[in-house]
Design an enzyme around this catalytic site. Structure first.
Site, mmCIF file in Angstrom:
data_model
loop_
_atom_site.group_PDB
_atom_site.id
_atom_site.type_symbol
_atom_site.label_atom_id
_atom_site.label_comp_id
_atom_site.label_asym_id
_atom_site.label_seq_id
_atom_site.Cartn_x
_atom_site.Cartn_y
_atom_site.Cartn_z
ATOM 1 C CE LYS A 69 -1.470 68.904 -22.468
ATOM 2 N NZ LYS A 69 -2.567 68.658 -21.903
ATOM 3 C CG ASN A 70 -4.635 69.503 -18.970
ATOM 4 O OD1 ASN A 70 -4.367 69.955 -19.931
ATOM 5 N ND2 ASN A 70 -4.709 68.668 -17.979
ATOM 6 C CB CYS A 128 0.168 60.674 -22.989
ATOM 7 S SG CYS A 128 1.337 62.269 -23.236
ATOM 8 N NE ARG A 149 -5.518 59.728 -22.385
ATOM 9 C CZ ARG A 149 -5.452 60.915 -22.185
ATOM 10 N NH1 ARG A 149 -3.655 61.247 -23.166
ATOM 11 N NH2 ARG A 149 -5.852 61.885 -21.824
ATOM 12 C CG ASP A 156 -2.595 65.553 -15.311
ATOM 13 O OD1 ASP A 156 -2.171 64.083 -15.666
ATOM 14 O OD2 ASP A 156 -2.782 65.988 -15.997
ATOM 15 N NE ARG A 177 0.476 66.899 -26.422
ATOM 16 C CZ ARG A 177 -0.225 66.135 -25.797
ATOM 17 N NH1 ARG A 177 0.636 64.997 -25.271
ATOM 18 N NH2 ARG A 177 -0.816 66.711 -24.796
HETATM 19 C C1 UD1 Z 1 -7.417 64.732 -18.325
HETATM 20 C C2 UD1 Z 1 -6.361 65.431 -18.408
HETATM 21 C C3 UD1 Z 1 -4.846 65.247 -18.053
HETATM 22 C C4 UD1 Z 1 -5.246 64.470 -16.702
HETATM 23 C C5 UD1 Z 1 -7.172 63.147 -16.513
HETATM 24 C C6 UD1 Z 1 -7.190 63.120 -15.830
HETATM 25 C C7 UD1 Z 1 -7.061 67.075 -19.791
HETATM 26 C C8 UD1 Z 1 -6.442 67.262 -21.424
HETATM 27 N N1 UD1 Z 1 -6.215 66.306 -19.866
HETATM 28 O O1 UD1 Z 1 -7.738 64.207 -19.657
HETATM 29 O O2 UD1 Z 1 -3.809 65.977 -18.246
HETATM 30 O O3 UD1 Z 1 -4.729 63.131 -16.643
HETATM 31 O O4 UD1 Z 1 -7.644 64.578 -17.295
HETATM 32 O O5 UD1 Z 1 -7.181 64.079 -14.395
HETATM 33 O O6 UD1 Z 1 -7.302 68.088 -19.440
HETATM 34 N N2 UD1 Z 1 -12.702 57.304 -18.875
HETATM 35 C C9 UD1 Z 1 -13.873 56.411 -19.616
HETATM 36 N N3 UD1 Z 1 -13.797 56.952 -20.624
HETATM 37 C C10 UD1 Z 1 -14.296 58.087 -20.993
HETATM 38 C C11 UD1 Z 1 -13.736 59.073 -20.229
HETATM 39 C C12 UD1 Z 1 -12.816 58.291 -19.766
HETATM 40 O O7 UD1 Z 1 -12.952 55.243 -19.287
HETATM 41 O O8 UD1 Z 1 -15.503 58.302 -21.619
HETATM 42 C C13 UD1 Z 1 -11.779 55.900 -17.592
HETATM 43 C C14 UD1 Z 1 -10.636 57.484 -18.176
HETATM 44 O O9 UD1 Z 1 -9.665 55.633 -19.017
HETATM 45 C C15 UD1 Z 1 -9.547 57.872 -16.912
HETATM 46 C C16 UD1 Z 1 -10.505 58.138 -16.000
HETATM 47 O O10 UD1 Z 1 -11.692 57.695 -17.032
HETATM 48 O O11 UD1 Z 1 -9.428 55.736 -16.364
HETATM 49 C C17 UD1 Z 1 -10.528 59.626 -15.698
HETATM 50 O O12 UD1 Z 1 -9.721 59.971 -17.608
HETATM 51 P P1 UD1 Z 1 -10.703 61.603 -17.559
HETATM 52 O O13 UD1 Z 1 -11.096 62.473 -16.701
HETATM 53 O O14 UD1 Z 1 -11.737 61.645 -18.993
HETATM 54 O O15 UD1 Z 1 -8.993 62.336 -17.947
HETATM 55 P P2 UD1 Z 1 -9.240 63.641 -19.880
HETATM 56 O O16 UD1 Z 1 -9.670 63.873 -19.723
HETATM 57 O O17 UD1 Z 1 -8.517 62.862 -20.754
#
Ligand code: UD1
Length: 421
Positions: A22-23, A116, A121, A304, A396
């Site tokens: 999915k990701n 979610c 986020r 996850d 999803r």
């Molecule tokens: C992706 C995955 C999700 C998984 C996560 C961590 C997808 C679609 N989703 O989510 O399933 O749980 O990686 O492995 O691939 N952060 C910031 N600022 C930003 C971006 C992130 O502070 O601009 C923080 C987030 O709040 C979080 C951490 O960084 O605490 C990790 O987030 P991130 O790796 O970006 O997760 P996603 O890409 O949203």
């Protein structure tokens, strides 16, 4: 609302085949619009996130052809119009259209993404990356507009190794002028799969899978054929279900290296595993040892799988501790597990699980995607009937979860009920 009813306590045996990740899919579909020609992607999971992204492609006048497991995306007649809010709100990953549209048209205007509720986020790192490439970001009440006269390669250091920011910056940088270097990049296998896809279209990306990714901008991207990697989180979820209720349950079509953190934890607590080249065979564990786990970025223990794993830890003898370091709101499943008979307390970001406890069927809620998978795992292991509500979250991300589990002996069904006012 959709619900899943589970009659627990059944032994799971046979084979479950893992679907495409999915990701990776949710990034590769938006990435496809960077090409000027038709691209073909196979091993696409049939999940509602895929449907939601295809709706967005249609908003942009991109043609799609779906056959079982494959998707052809033709962006020849694409227009850079606003994506409908109801579509971008359906999933977090709609934000990958920001990087892709910015990269292709140097302008994008988009409503805030959905997804979610597992934490605040923020997307500040994505936006800082776009700014470093020369874009100007404006934010109003519900929308971001990101615009650049020209995108120019830059050196970008990510404060956090964010999966989303790493991919979004890659998407914006592939057609930029010159060289972009992303330092402290995330290393998840899905990032490597996205970079391979972009390279198949003619991009010049090296270092994906390490903490330094280098992107040499190219003029245009062309047609290609690409295969999505197996979903390590789906695989891990079924392996955990096998450790709870399996008898020689085979989880097939996976990449064991992507699951090392989970597999070594399972071995540590006493689960017997046969790990083959592309499969794992797992049976229900007995007399399991407790353990301590902290979630971490790849190759650490994946956040996850934290929620599904909690269910297994309720069956270990003694006190286990599970610390969540990535998301601040990822313990919503605990209340429901306790209703089913577990003994878990949460303090700050750590759950303390005392086991073993017998799980009993109950009405529970899928508060988010992976919490939902945890509820299904608990329902399979519990005695009696469990009803999981709000299972739209689960659909999803888990292709044919009912069919796959039914085929190995589980007793569960999906039902649609009228929402209460
Ligand atoms: C992706 C995955 C999700 C998984 C996560 C961590 C997808 C679609 N989703 O989510 O399933 O749980 O990686 O492995 O691939 N952060 C910031 N600022 C930003 C971006 C992130 O502070 O601009 C923080 C987030 O709040 C979080 C951490 O960084 O605490 C990790 O987030 P991130 O790796 O970006 O997760 P996603 O890409 O949203």
């Amino acid at each position: 609302m959709k619900i899943i009813e589970i009659e627990g306590g059944k032994e799971l045996s046979g084979t479950i085949r893992v679907s495409g990740a999915k990701n990776a899919t949710v990034a590769i579909i938006p990435a496809a619009i960077l090409a000027d020609e038709e691209v073909t992607i196979c091993n696409i999971p049939e999940i509602t996130d895929t449907d939601a992204l295809c709706d967005i492609l249609h908003d942009l006048n991109v043609e799609t052809t779906r056959a079982s497991g494959s998707l052809v995306i033709n962006p020849k007649n694409m227009v850079n119009t606003e994506i409908a809010e109801e579509h971008s709100k359906k999933l977090r990953a709609s934000y990958y259209f920001m990087g892709a549209l910015l990269g292709k048209y140097h302008k994008v205007s988009m409503f805030f993404p959905g997804g979610c509720s597992i934490g605040a986020r923020p997307i500040d790192l994505h936006l800082k990356g776009f700014e470093a490439l020369g874009a100007v970001v404006t934010k109003d009440k519900s929308k971001y507009t990101v615009e650049a006269k020209e995108l120019k390669g830059a050196n970008i250091y990510l404060d956090i190794a964010s999966v989303g920011a790493t991919i979004n910056i890659m998407l914006a940088a592939v057609l930029a002028k010159g060289k972009t270097i992303i330092d402290n990049a995330a290393k998840e296998p899905e990032i490597v799969n996205v970079a391979t896809f972009l390279n198949n279209m003619g991009a010049k990306i090296t270092g994906a899978g390490t903490s330094r990714i280098t992107i040499e901008g190219v003029e245009s991207l062309h047609k290609c054929f690409h295969e999505i990697i197996p979903d390590r989180i789906e695989a891990g979820t079924y392996i955990i279900m096998g450790a709870l209720c399996g008898k020689n349950l085979k989880i097939d079509n996976l990449i064991p290296e992507h699951l090392e953190a989970l597999l070594s934890k399972l071995e540590e607590i006493g689960i017997d595993l046969e790990v083959g080249q592309d499969y794992v065979i797992v049976s229900k564990g007995t007399n399991l040892k407790p353990t301590n786990i902290k979630t971490a970025v790849y190759p650490g223990f994946p956040t996850d799988l934290q929620q599904p794993l909690t269910v297994l830890l309720t069956q270990c003898n003694g006190k286990s501790k599970l610390t969540e370091t990535i998301w601040e709101n990822r313990f919503m499943h605990i209340n429901y597990l306790n209703m089913m008979g577990s003994d878990i307390t949460v303090k700050n970001q750590t759950a303390t699980i005392i086991g073993p406890t017998e799980l009993k069927g109950h009405q529970v809620v899928a508060t988010d995607l992976r919490a939902g998978a945890a509820m299904v795992a608990a329902g399979l292991a519990a005695s009696g009937k469990t009803t999981v509500t709000n299972v739209e979250h689960i659909l999803r991300g888990y292709e044919q979860i009912i069919e796959k589990l039914t085929s190995v002996g589980a007793k569960l069904k999906l039902k649609e009920i009228k929402d209460e006012d």
